[in-house]
Write a protein that holds these residues in place. Structure first.
Motif, PDB file in Angstrom:
ATOM      1  N   LEU A 177       0.836  -1.197   0.000  1.00 41.81           N
ATOM      2  CA  LEU A 177       0.000   0.000   0.000  1.00 41.81           C
ATOM      3  C   LEU A 177       0.874   1.251   0.000  1.00 41.81           C
ATOM      4  O   LEU A 177       0.624   2.201  -0.762  1.00 41.81           O
ATOM      5  CB  LEU A 177      -0.921   0.002   1.219  1.00 41.81           C
ATOM      6  CG  LEU A 177      -1.738   1.282   1.418  1.00 41.81           C
ATOM      7  CD1 LEU A 177      -2.763   1.449   0.305  1.00 41.81           C
ATOM      8  CD2 LEU A 177      -2.419   1.296   2.785  1.00 41.81           C
ATOM      9  N   LEU A 178       1.877   1.279   0.859  1.00 41.91           N
ATOM     10  CA  LEU A 178       2.766   2.434   0.922  1.00 41.91           C
ATOM     11  C   LEU A 178       3.443   2.676  -0.426  1.00 41.91           C
ATOM     12  O   LEU A 178       3.539   3.824  -0.894  1.00 41.91           O
ATOM     13  CB  LEU A 178       3.818   2.239   2.010  1.00 41.91           C
ATOM     14  CG  LEU A 178       3.316   2.104   3.455  1.00 41.91           C
ATOM     15  CD1 LEU A 178       4.489   1.954   4.410  1.00 41.91           C
ATOM     16  CD2 LEU A 178       2.468   3.302   3.854  1.00 41.91           C
ATOM     17  N   GLN A 179       3.907   1.620  -1.062  1.00 38.33           N
ATOM     18  CA  GLN A 179       4.549   1.768  -2.364  1.00 38.33           C
ATOM     19  C   GLN A 179       3.577   2.333  -3.399  1.00 38.33           C
ATOM     20  O   GLN A 179       3.957   3.131  -4.252  1.00 38.33           O
ATOM     21  CB  GLN A 179       5.101   0.419  -2.826  1.00 38.33           C
ATOM     22  CG  GLN A 179       6.291  -0.064  -2.004  1.00 38.33           C
ATOM     23  CD  GLN A 179       6.699  -1.484  -2.347  1.00 38.33           C
ATOM     24  OE1 GLN A 179       5.864  -2.314  -2.718  1.00 38.33           O
ATOM     25  NE2 GLN A 179       7.986  -1.775  -2.223  1.00 38.33           N
ATOM     26  N   SER A 180       2.321   1.936  -3.301  1.00 38.89           N
ATOM     27  CA  SER A 180       1.318   2.438  -4.243  1.00 38.89           C
ATOM     28  C   SER A 180       1.043   3.915  -4.039  1.00 38.89           C
ATOM     29  O   SER A 180       0.473   4.576  -4.920  1.00 38.89           O
ATOM     30  CB  SER A 180       0.015   1.642  -4.110  1.00 38.89           C
ATOM     31  OG  SER A 180      -0.730   2.035  -2.972  1.00 38.89           O
ATOM     32  N   LYS A 181       1.454   4.455  -2.889  1.00 34.20           N
ATOM     33  CA  LYS A 181       1.295   5.874  -2.598  1.00 34.20           C
ATOM     34  C   LYS A 181       2.605   6.641  -2.780  1.00 34.20           C
ATOM     35  O   LYS A 181       2.696   7.815  -2.418  1.00 34.20           O
ATOM     36  CB  LYS A 181       0.788   6.068  -1.170  1.00 34.20           C
ATOM     37  CG  LYS A 181      -0.555   5.402  -0.890  1.00 34.20           C
ATOM     38  CD  LYS A 181      -1.683   5.968  -1.744  1.00 34.20           C
ATOM     39  CE  LYS A 181      -3.017   5.351  -1.374  1.00 34.20           C
ATOM     40  NZ  LYS A 181      -4.113   5.915  -2.223  1.00 34.20           N
ATOM     41  N   GLY A 182       3.624   5.975  -3.302  1.00 34.07           N
ATOM     42  CA  GLY A 182       4.881   6.650  -3.571  1.00 34.07           C
ATOM     43  C   GLY A 182       5.911   6.568  -2.470  1.00 34.07           C
ATOM     44  O   GLY A 182       6.955   7.213  -2.547  1.00 34.07           O
ATOM     45  N   THR A 183       5.664   5.767  -1.437  1.00 37.46           N
ATOM     46  CA  THR A 183       6.570   5.662  -0.292  1.00 37.46           C
ATOM     47  C   THR A 183       7.468   4.449  -0.415  1.00 37.46           C
ATOM     48  O   THR A 183       6.983   3.329  -0.622  1.00 37.46           O
ATOM     49  CB  THR A 183       5.776   5.581   1.021  1.00 37.46           C
ATOM     50  OG1 THR A 183       5.079   6.808   1.225  1.00 37.46           O
ATOM     51  CG2 THR A 183       6.697   5.331   2.211  1.00 37.46           C
ATOM     52  N   THR A 184       8.774   4.656  -0.269  1.00 37.86           N
ATOM     53  CA  THR A 184       9.727   3.538  -0.319  1.00 37.86           C
ATOM     54  C   THR A 184      10.674   3.527   0.871  1.00 37.86           C
ATOM     55  O   THR A 184      11.551   2.670   0.955  1.00 37.86           O
ATOM     56  CB  THR A 184      10.562   3.583  -1.616  1.00 37.86           C
ATOM     57  OG1 THR A 184      11.282   4.820  -1.669  1.00 37.86           O
ATOM     58  CG2 THR A 184       9.667   3.469  -2.849  1.00 37.86           C
ATOM     59  N   VAL A 185      10.504   4.488   1.787  1.00 38.93           N
ATOM     60  CA  VAL A 185      11.338   4.570   2.990  1.00 38.93           C
ATOM     61  C   VAL A 185      10.424   4.743   4.187  1.00 38.93           C
ATOM     62  O   VAL A 185       9.449   5.500   4.128  1.00 38.93           O
ATOM     63  CB  VAL A 185      12.331   5.749   2.910  1.00 38.93           C
ATOM     64  CG1 VAL A 185      13.128   5.870   4.206  1.00 38.93           C
ATOM     65  CG2 VAL A 185      13.266   5.586   1.719  1.00 38.93           C
ATOM     66  N   ALA A 186      10.715   4.036   5.273  1.00 36.27           N
ATOM     67  CA  ALA A 186       9.849   4.120   6.450  1.00 36.27           C
ATOM     68  C   ALA A 186      10.657   3.915   7.724  1.00 36.27           C
ATOM     69  O   ALA A 186      11.787   3.418   7.706  1.00 36.27           O
ATOM     70  CB  ALA A 186       8.731   3.089   6.375  1.00 36.27           C
ATOM     71  N   ARG A 187      10.041   4.320   8.821  1.00 39.44           N
ATOM     72  CA  ARG A 187      10.501   3.955  10.160  1.00 39.44           C
ATOM     73  C   ARG A 187       9.309   3.328  10.865  1.00 39.44           C
ATOM     74  O   ARG A 187       8.292   3.982  11.069  1.00 39.44           O
ATOM     75  CB  ARG A 187      11.001   5.160  10.949  1.00 39.44           C
ATOM     76  CG  ARG A 187      11.495   4.774  12.364  1.00 39.44           C
ATOM     77  CD  ARG A 187      11.887   5.986  13.197  1.00 39.44           C
ATOM     78  NE  ARG A 187      13.063   6.658  12.664  1.00 39.44           N
ATOM     79  CZ  ARG A 187      13.624   7.735  13.226  1.00 39.44           C
ATOM     80  NH1 ARG A 187      13.095   8.262  14.330  1.00 39.44           N
ATOM     81  NH2 ARG A 187      14.690   8.300  12.683  1.00 39.44           N
ATOM     82  N   SER A 188       9.431   2.072  11.229  1.00 34.47           N
ATOM     83  CA  SER A 188       8.318   1.359  11.853  1.00 34.47           C
ATOM     84  C   SER A 188       8.615   1.041  13.304  1.00 34.47           C
ATOM     85  O   SER A 188       9.656   0.472  13.639  1.00 34.47           O
ATOM     86  CB  SER A 188       8.023   0.044  11.115  1.00 34.47           C
ATOM     87  OG  SER A 188       6.981  -0.668  11.764  1.00 34.47           O
ATOM     88  N   HIS A 189       7.671   1.399  14.161  1.00 35.71           N
ATOM     89  CA  HIS A 189       7.708   0.952  15.551  1.00 35.71           C
ATOM     90  C   HIS A 189       7.193  -0.475  15.592  1.00 35.71           C
ATOM     91  O   HIS A 189       6.291  -0.853  14.839  1.00 35.71           O
ATOM     92  CB  HIS A 189       6.856   1.873  16.419  1.00 35.71           C
ATOM     93  CG  HIS A 189       7.397   3.266  16.464  1.00 35.71           C
ATOM     94  ND1 HIS A 189       8.076   3.768  17.554  1.00 35.71           N
ATOM     95  CD2 HIS A 189       7.378   4.252  15.544  1.00 35.71           C
ATOM     96  CE1 HIS A 189       8.455   5.004  17.294  1.00 35.71           C
ATOM     97  NE2 HIS A 189       8.043   5.335  16.083  1.00 35.71           N
ATOM     98  N   CYS A 190       7.781  -1.280  16.462  1.00 32.97           N
ATOM     99  CA  CYS A 190       7.409  -2.693  16.550  1.00 32.97           C
ATOM    100  C   CYS A 190       7.260  -3.079  18.021  1.00 32.97           C
ATOM    101  O   CYS A 190       8.176  -2.854  18.820  1.00 32.97           O
ATOM    102  CB  CYS A 190       8.473  -3.560  15.884  1.00 32.97           C
ATOM    103  SG  CYS A 190       8.090  -5.331  15.913  1.00 32.97           S
TER     104      CYS A 190
END
Length: 466
Positions: A177-190
């Motif tokens: 989903l993120l890629q479909s919105k143009g996002t390829t970099v993230a910081r994820s809390h886990c």
């Protein structure tokens, strides 16, 4: 405005610091939590002869619209000039920018962008990939009124075991989903909690490994149930050994009941392991202000933490007088601290422009796409830029174009003077194509993304055949 932004779950928008939200356990038990993730969304090809997969290490993308400068009426920016270029991409980099009509390298395959605008790749710098309901059956949260953060923790302790069996698949669906919105970099809390132990982290790392060539994500070990409250210091240290980039934390007074002890514990893990810090701080009462001041003091006393501390949400900043706010921002900027804000709607208006103007890097993220905290997220960083522009009255051409920086980690096609700053030869080939005339229009109108590129790889959408 060269900023990055983030913000907390909307469950924490009340000034009392209380939160309400719950998910229907009965619905999850009947299959909502463990349903197989649906296929990721796709857009229609840009033409019938389009291609949706590129394997070339060296290729040209023709008819790419790039911004060239501002149009002005006196001192006022009234428009943006653009022109068509060919991007020559090689080994994940932009090797050259060729003006329209220029001779292209012989023997190099070519594809067409059909005149669409290239925007810098988006960055979702505050998201929870590990515990999303995305791709499963629809389920709205239960009413939030009257629930505290501790109530939410109790609810989550029941939900996590039901989410774990499909958490890897759901994380991968959310990445798509993120890629479909143009996002390829993230910081994820886990989540690092007594219920899931290190399993949420293991599942997230497997999901990210499957996307190592098309998505970059740094992980924050997040003691969602409280560092002290859930007694997870040992688990947090184990997580650090597994390659986690940041030590997380959560409301040291409202959750752990001991502000200094909780923050000291978090910072000690970071100092012992050489990691950074990214803490959720939703508290808006005096305890929130005290926590902000204590964190600044801790960084001032420990040079090893300089430039490595992010405060996510930081709602306490909205309660400060102008004088106290200016002093706090100055101290944060001196220590190169970062604010992560989701650009929240509600009664609390974060001082994001002031933070950016004084040198505090501000970034944003999705936080919740759909989970037991919130059902409203779309995974769209461009939407965050749009929201920023609306909240801070940036409806003109210049300010709309500046607002996009919050979605891209400060990368903008034009600098404030109107000179092209991106893309340049040697830059990573990381961008998204949109049917818009300029970045100001893209921020205001939120067009669909047609294709997303990461290090030269097309990770979403399609382009035409030249």
């Amino acid at each position: 405005m060269e900023t990055r932004h983030h913000h907390s779950r909307r469950a924490f928008l009340s000034q009392t610091g209380k939160v309400t939200a719950a998910y229907a356990v009965a619905g999850l038990a009947s299959g909502a939590a463990q349903a197989a993730p649906a296929a990721p969304p796709q857009t229609r090809p840009m033409s019938e002869a389009g291609v949706s997969k590129l394997t070339d290490q060296h290729y040209c993308l023709t008819e790419v619209r790039l911004e060239e400068g501002f149009e002005r009426d006196g001192e006022i920016v009234i428009g943006t000039r653009t022109a068509l270029y060919t991007l020559e991409i090689k080994a994940g980099k932009i090797a050259a920018l060729h003006p329209a009509g220029a001779a292209l390298p012989a023997g190099v395959p070519c594809y067409r962008a059909h005149g669409q605008l290239a925007l810098p790749a988006m960055r979702d710098m505050h998201i929870h990939l590990d515990k999303t309901f995305y791709s499963g059956p629809w389920q709205a949260p239960l009413p939030r009124q009257g629930k505290t953060i501790l109530d939410m923790i109790a609810r989550e302790e029941k939900l996590i075991p039901q989410l774990l069996p499909t958490s890897q698949q759901r994380a991968e669906a959310l990445i798509a989903l993120l890629q479909s919105k143009g996002t390829t970099v993230a910081r994820s809390h886990c989540n690092i909690d007594p219920v899931s132990g290190l399993k949420s982290l293991e599942h997230l790392q497997r999901a990210l490994e499957n996307h190592r060539d098309d998505f970059v994500c740094e992980i924050v070990a997040f003691p969602q149930h409280g560092l002290l409250h859930s007694k997870v210091d040992g688990l947090m240290r184990e997580a650090m050994k597994m390659g986690v980039a940041y030590v997380g934390g959560l409301d040291p007074t409202n959750v752990d009941g001991a502000m200094e002890k909780s923050l000291d514990g978090m910072f000690q893990i970071a100092l012992d392991t050489g990691k950074g810090v990214d803490i959720h701080l939703h508290e808006t009462n005096p305890a929130g202000v005290a926590a902000v001041n204590y964190m600044i003091e801790t960084v001032e006393k420990n040079p090893a933490l300089h430039g490595k501390v992010t405060i996510s949400h930081a709602f306490a900043l909205t309660t400060l007088s102008q004088g106290a706010l200016a002093e706090t921002i100055g101290r944060m900027a001196a220590q190169q601290m970062t604010i992560a804000s989701t650009v929240p709607l509600g009664s609390l208006t974060m001082p994001l422009p002031q933070l950016s103007e004084k040198g505090v890097f501000v970034m944003t993220g999705t936080d919740s796409v759909i989970d037991h905290w919130s059902p409203f997220g779309k995974g769209d960083m461009l939407e965050k830029a749009n929201l920023y522009a609306q909240i801070y009255r940036g409806s003109d051409e210049f300010r709309l174009s500046r607002a996009m920086a919050i979605a891209t980690g400060g990368v903008l096609p034009l600098d404030d003077s109107g000179k092209r700053a991106w893309p340049k030869a040697g830059d990573d080939a990381a961008f998204t194509l949109v049917p818009a005339s300029c970045s100001a229009e893209a921020v205001a109108r939120l067009p669909e993304r047609s294709a997303t590129f990461h290090r030269g790889r097309m990770v979403f959408g399609s382009v035409g055949v030249a």
